[in-house]
Design a protein around this motif. Structure first.
Motif, PDB file in Angstrom:
ATOM      1  N   TYR A   1     -16.637   8.119  -1.368  1.00 34.64           N
ATOM      2  CA  TYR A   1     -16.813   7.479  -2.686  1.00 34.64           C
ATOM      3  C   TYR A   1     -18.226   7.483  -3.304  1.00 34.64           C
ATOM      4  CZ  TYR A   1     -12.685   5.016  -0.578  1.00 34.64           C
ATOM      5  OH  TYR A   1     -11.579   4.716   0.000  1.00 34.64           O
TER       6      TYR A   1
ATOM      7  N   ARG B   1      -9.592  -1.397   9.757  1.00 35.80           N
ATOM      8  CA  ARG B   1     -10.628  -1.292  10.619  1.00 35.80           C
ATOM      9  C   ARG B   1     -11.900  -1.701  10.139  1.00 35.80           C
ATOM     10  NH1 ARG B   1      -7.974   4.392  11.111  1.00 35.80           N
ATOM     11  NH2 ARG B   1      -7.712   3.990   8.800  1.00 35.80           N
TER      12      ARG B   1
ATOM     13  N   VAL C   1     -11.458  -0.905  -5.082  1.00 36.04           N
ATOM     14  CA  VAL C   1     -11.574  -0.011  -4.364  1.00 36.04           C
ATOM     15  C   VAL C   1     -10.441   1.141  -4.758  1.00 36.04           C
ATOM     16  CG1 VAL C   1     -11.739   1.234  -2.007  1.00 36.04           C
ATOM     17  CG2 VAL C   1     -12.695  -1.253  -2.713  1.00 36.04           C
ATOM     18  N   PRO C   2     -10.524   2.449  -5.159  1.00 40.48           N
ATOM     19  CA  PRO C   2      -9.518   3.097  -5.626  1.00 40.48           C
ATOM     20  C   PRO C   2      -8.867   3.573  -4.231  1.00 40.48           C
ATOM     21  CG  PRO C   2     -11.511   4.220  -6.232  1.00 40.48           C
ATOM     22  CD  PRO C   2     -11.925   2.794  -5.578  1.00 40.48           C
TER      23      PRO C   2
ATOM     24  N   SER D   1      -7.543   8.365   2.526  1.00 41.88           N
ATOM     25  CA  SER D   1      -8.246   8.414   3.840  1.00 41.88           C
ATOM     26  C   SER D   1      -7.665   7.910   5.099  1.00 41.88           C
ATOM     27  CB  SER D   1      -9.877   7.985   3.493  1.00 41.88           C
ATOM     28  OG  SER D   1      -9.411   6.287   3.469  1.00 41.88           O
TER      29      SER D   1
ATOM     30  N   TYR E   1       0.699  -1.092  -0.094  1.00 41.94           N
ATOM     31  CA  TYR E   1       0.008   0.001  -0.050  1.00 41.94           C
ATOM     32  C   TYR E   1       0.784   1.458   0.107  1.00 41.94           C
ATOM     33  CZ  TYR E   1      -2.804   3.849   2.175  1.00 41.94           C
ATOM     34  OH  TYR E   1      -3.176   4.957   2.823  1.00 41.94           O
TER      35      TYR E   1
ATOM     36  N   THR F   1     -13.790   0.019   8.295  1.00 40.08           N
ATOM     37  CA  THR F   1     -14.667   1.235   8.015  1.00 40.08           C
ATOM     38  C   THR F   1     -14.964   1.576   6.770  1.00 40.08           C
ATOM     39  OG1 THR F   1     -12.805   2.254   9.593  1.00 40.08           O
ATOM     40  CG2 THR F   1     -14.754   3.350   9.436  1.00 40.08           C
TER      41      THR F   1
ATOM     42  N   ASP G   1      -9.449  -4.660  -2.593  1.00 37.05           N
ATOM     43  CA  ASP G   1      -8.968  -3.653  -1.999  1.00 37.05           C
ATOM     44  C   ASP G   1      -7.692  -4.050  -1.406  1.00 37.05           C
ATOM     45  OD1 ASP G   1      -8.636  -1.029  -0.877  1.00 37.05           O
ATOM     46  OD2 ASP G   1     -10.093  -1.176   0.522  1.00 37.05           O
TER      47      ASP G   1
ATOM     48  N   SER H   1      -6.144  -3.426   1.330  1.00 35.76           N
ATOM     49  CA  SER H   1      -5.947  -3.872   2.825  1.00 35.76           C
ATOM     50  C   SER H   1      -7.387  -3.720   3.465  1.00 35.76           C
ATOM     51  CB  SER H   1      -4.920  -3.082   3.558  1.00 35.76           C
ATOM     52  OG  SER H   1      -5.116  -1.934   3.471  1.00 35.76           O
ATOM     53  N   ILE H   2      -7.804  -4.510   4.512  1.00 38.34           N
ATOM     54  CA  ILE H   2      -8.949  -4.175   5.234  1.00 38.34           C
ATOM     55  C   ILE H   2      -8.190  -3.945   6.682  1.00 38.34           C
ATOM     56  CG2 ILE H   2     -11.093  -4.977   6.437  1.00 38.34           C
ATOM     57  CD1 ILE H   2     -11.123  -6.736   3.665  1.00 38.34           C
TER      58      ILE H   2
HETATM   59  O1  LIG Z   1     -10.136  -0.877   6.775  1.00 40.58           O
HETATM   60  P1  LIG Z   1      -9.867   0.703   6.773  1.00 40.58           P
HETATM   61  O2  LIG Z   1      -9.436   0.969   8.244  1.00 40.58           O
HETATM   62  O3  LIG Z   1     -10.870   1.496   6.579  1.00 40.58           O
HETATM   63  O4  LIG Z   1      -8.806   0.988   5.971  1.00 40.58           O
HETATM   64  C1  LIG Z   1      -8.342   0.363   4.733  1.00 40.58           C
HETATM   65  C2  LIG Z   1      -8.428   1.677   3.448  1.00 40.58           C
HETATM   66  O5  LIG Z   1      -7.621   2.506   3.494  1.00 40.58           O
HETATM   67  C3  LIG Z   1      -6.774   2.494   2.447  1.00 40.58           C
HETATM   68  O6  LIG Z   1      -7.412   3.690   1.432  1.00 40.58           O
HETATM   69  P2  LIG Z   1      -6.723   5.192   1.348  1.00 40.58           P
HETATM   70  O7  LIG Z   1      -8.038   5.993   1.095  1.00 40.58           O
HETATM   71  O8  LIG Z   1      -6.007   5.702   2.510  1.00 40.58           O
HETATM   72  O9  LIG Z   1      -5.821   5.124   0.211  1.00 40.58           O
HETATM   73  P3  LIG Z   1      -5.908   4.772  -1.272  1.00 40.58           P
HETATM   74  O10 LIG Z   1      -6.499   5.806  -2.020  1.00 40.58           O
HETATM   75  O11 LIG Z   1      -4.210   5.117  -1.712  1.00 40.58           O
HETATM   76  O12 LIG Z   1      -6.214   3.387  -1.806  1.00 40.58           O
HETATM   77  C4  LIG Z   1      -6.714   1.388   1.818  1.00 40.58           C
HETATM   78  O13 LIG Z   1      -6.531   1.391   0.467  1.00 40.58           O
HETATM   79  C5  LIG Z   1      -8.173   0.722   2.157  1.00 40.58           C
HETATM   80  O14 LIG Z   1      -8.882   1.076   1.251  1.00 40.58           O
END
Ligand SMILES: O=P(O)(O)OC[C@H]1O[C@H](OP(=O)(O)OP(=O)(O)O)[C@H](O)[C@@H]1O
Ligand SMILES: NC(=O)CC[C@H](N)C(=O)O
Length: 630
Positions: free
Chosen positions: A440, A463, A366-367, A424, A326, A465, A458, A460-461
């Protein structure tokens, strides 16, 4: 509310190896170095949204002339702010001296931020607030140049309290407990001792000003680092420049945090990401960029000679795999391939989950980071289809049936749109829920209600959220039969204390899933047992501490935890069936063979401090404390 989850910082260091005039003449600009620094920082913006800072040191200016310039910013656009300020200074300085624009010596003596040794830092704060005082580089000033120092780093120590107490044992009176100050003072103390040692050695044979020159030539930064870093427990890439221009970039003994460099006869250039160096030095190839070896420091002396020197015993190499999944920019060709591979490896599980029904499945992601693993996943699907076609054709089908098989393609769509470029992940927890919900958007008119499956990958998962509050609610409204969430990373089960700053166990959806399973299977008594073990491990402070929290996860197969996570993140009133598929540890290592640091997934910490952190984090959870465990 818990604190925000933070990330790694970005470092950049440049040493111009030829006289300053060389660059002014050859490249026609006094800002050859600073322009490169700008590129290094801009290309590592992903590593620091909390603030930034630069420092520039001039090597040979007369006494009485300023030789260290530093500027830091916590502005919304810190890099732009810093470099605008640098430009302003330049414009102002030459306004009335247009004839001096190519006069290297005049520029050095009169214009701030011209110089031969340059440092840049991008900060995600992990210790201390996001205010300007906590932005790097930190400065330790002294009238003897070789005792002055600027430092900046990408680091997290598990034992800041212990390091702080060591400073007190040394007889110091630190004015604050911020980790960067503690680390700087530790290095600074031994820099002082090294200076003093050389001073004592030469003072009877030479004049004081001669001794100063001898010290600047002979100062042994390797010894300074050997003595100052020996108690560090953590992940770090620390860089420092002494006032006379000698510099170092020291990397932790397990190589947890990244540090890359390139050198030729004009320049030595260091960054946290290989891609940043490649962008700054267009003509070089990736193979020319080296990694600073774990436990070694790249040391550049006053003359610009450079060498990697060992300052601490190496540990087995455990470079942070989250960098690859990531954190780092995916434009590095190695990272790009690794991310693709992470997605591709998961194809068999996905096919099983959709019952091989490619015709009625939409694939998306998921972007932004997951886009590359999505491409890998699609490649995996296409390869499967090629095998499938070959098989059915060899079995002798024809006519309409053959037509159908030949035209079968994975249905690739952009289902999730992210409105902001921001990551985020680093937004503080209190605003994150609503932030994620509005971040989103989804595409309508693609999914056939009640017919199609939706596969969304995605990276990673953590939390959960993003999925629960944002993505899943929206996707469910499109009416898919089943939503399969694929995580290109394994389950994040344990706190991180070296790289990404995630130190509270309850934040993790995997931890909450494990708790729910313990409850369901009436094994909650294990929590107290493990708590007792953690308590006694912490009380004994023994060197051989083990991670006791692992025991809790061992009660359940991996897939059972995934299933429970799916239940937890399923929003209330959701109509679609939700399934979550996680990367396996074996898959991760296969995709990223040179980055096997996986403690947040496996609980295998590369240093004792890591085990202490996980045990403490669990103890805190049991005591209802929501503070970080280091
Ligand atoms: O399970 P969570 O705690 O909710 O976090 C995981 C999410 O956070 C990151 O997105 P982020 O918006 O930071 O970045 P990205 O646009 O580079 O994918 C990551 O890509 C996941 O989508
Ligand atoms: N992300 C980092 O490397 C943070 C460095 C240091 N711990 C700080 O908070 O400033």
């Amino acid at each position: 509310m818990s604190d925000a989850i933070k990330h790694e910082c970005g470092i950049a260091l440049i040493r111009l190896r030829k006289p300053f005039s060389h660059y002014v003449e050859k490249y026609g600009t006094p800002y050859y170095g600073i322009n490169k620094l700008y590129t290094l920082m801009e290309k590592q913006y992903n590593r620091g949204q909390d603030g930034a800072g630069i420092a520039v040191i001039k090597l040979d200016v007369p006494q009485g002339t300023r030789y260290i310039s530093r500027y830091r910013s916590v502005d919304q656009q810190p890099i732009a702010e810093i470099f605008e300020k640098v430009n302003k200074k330049f414009r102002k300085a030459i306004r009335d001296h247009k004839d001096k624009i190519n006069d290297a010596q005049w520029l050095l003596e009169n214009v701030a931020f011209t110089g031969e040794v340059l440092m840049g830092h991008l900060r995600y704060g992990t210790h201390g607030n996001n205010d300007i005082e906590n932005c790097h580089p930190f400065l330790r000033q002294n009238n003897w140049r070789s005792r002055s120092m600027v430092v900046a780093g990408n680091f997290n120590m598990t034992n800041v309290d212990e390091l702080f107490n060591k400073l007190i044992e040394l007889g110091q009176h630190p004015k604050e407990k911020v980790d960067t100050v503690t680390v700087l003072e530790k290095i600074g103390h031994f820099l002082d001792e090294e200076n003093q040692f050389l001073f004592e050695k030469h003072k009877d044979k030479f004049s004081n000003s001669q001794v100063s020159t001898i010290i600047e030539n002979d100062l042994d930064l390797q010894r300074v680092l050997m003595r100052s870093c020996k108690d560090f427990d953590g992940g770090y890439a620390m860089m420092g420049i002494a006032g006379h221009g000698a510099a170092f970039v020291a990397r932790d003994p397990a190589g947890i945090r990244p540090a890359f460099y390139y050198a030729d006869d004009e320049i030595v250039i260091v960054a946290s990401e290989r891609q940043a160096i490649k962008s700054a030095m267009e003509k070089i190839s990736y193979e020319d960029i080296k990694e600073v070896q774990p436990g070694f420091a790249l040391i550049i002396d006053r003359e610009g000679n450079y060498e990697e020197k060992q300052f601490i015993d190496q540990l087995p190499k455990k470079s942070c795999s989250f960098e690859r999944i990531y954190f780092s920019r995916g434009s590095d060709p190695q990272i790009y391939q690794e991310r693709k591979q992470l997605g591709k490896i998961l194809t068999p599980q996905i096919l099983e989950s959709i019952d091989y029904d490619i015709e009625n499945t939409v694939f998306s992601y998921v972007p932004n980071t997951a886009e590359t693993s999505f491409l890998g996943m699609v490649e995996g699907m296409e390869e499967y289809l090629a095998r499938y076609r070959k098989k059915v054709i060899s079995e002798g089908i024809s006519g309409e049936e053959l037509e159908k098989v030949l035209s079968l393609r994975p249905r690739i769509e952009k289902m999730v749109i992210k409105d902001a470029k921001l990551r985020s992940f680093i937004t503080s927890d209190d605003v994150r829920q609503s932030f994620v919900a509005n971040l989103y958007d989804t595409t309508h008119g693609v999914v056939r209600r009640g017919i199609d499956n939706l596969v969304i990958i995605d990276d990673s998962i953590v939390r959960g959220t993003t999925l629960e509050n944002g993505i899943l609610k929206m996707l469910d409204k499109l009416g898919p039969k089943k939503i399969i969430i694929v995580s290109s990373a394994p389950q994040i089960r344990f706190p991180d204390c070296y790289g990404i700053d995630m130190s509270k166990v309850k934040d993790f959806v995997a931890f909450r899933a494990m708790l729910a399973l313990l409850k369901e299977t009436k094994q909650e008594n294990l929590l107290e047992d493990v708590n007792e073990k953690c308590k006694s491990a912490i009380a004994n402070l023994s060197g051989n501490m083990v991670n006791h929290v692992k025991e809790l996860y061992l009660q359940f197969p991996y897939e059972q935890v995934s299933k429970k996570i799916a239940e937890i993140i399923t929003p209330k009133g959701c109509n679609a069936e939700i399934e979550v598929i996680f990367q396996t540890i074996e898959g991760l290592h296969r995709a990223c063979p040179n980055h096997i640091g996986d403690w947040y997934f496996t609980g295998d910490y590369p240093t004792t401090g890591g085990n202490r952190v996980v045990n403490k984090a669990f103890m805190y959870y049991m005591e209802g404390k929501t503070v970080r465990a280091y």
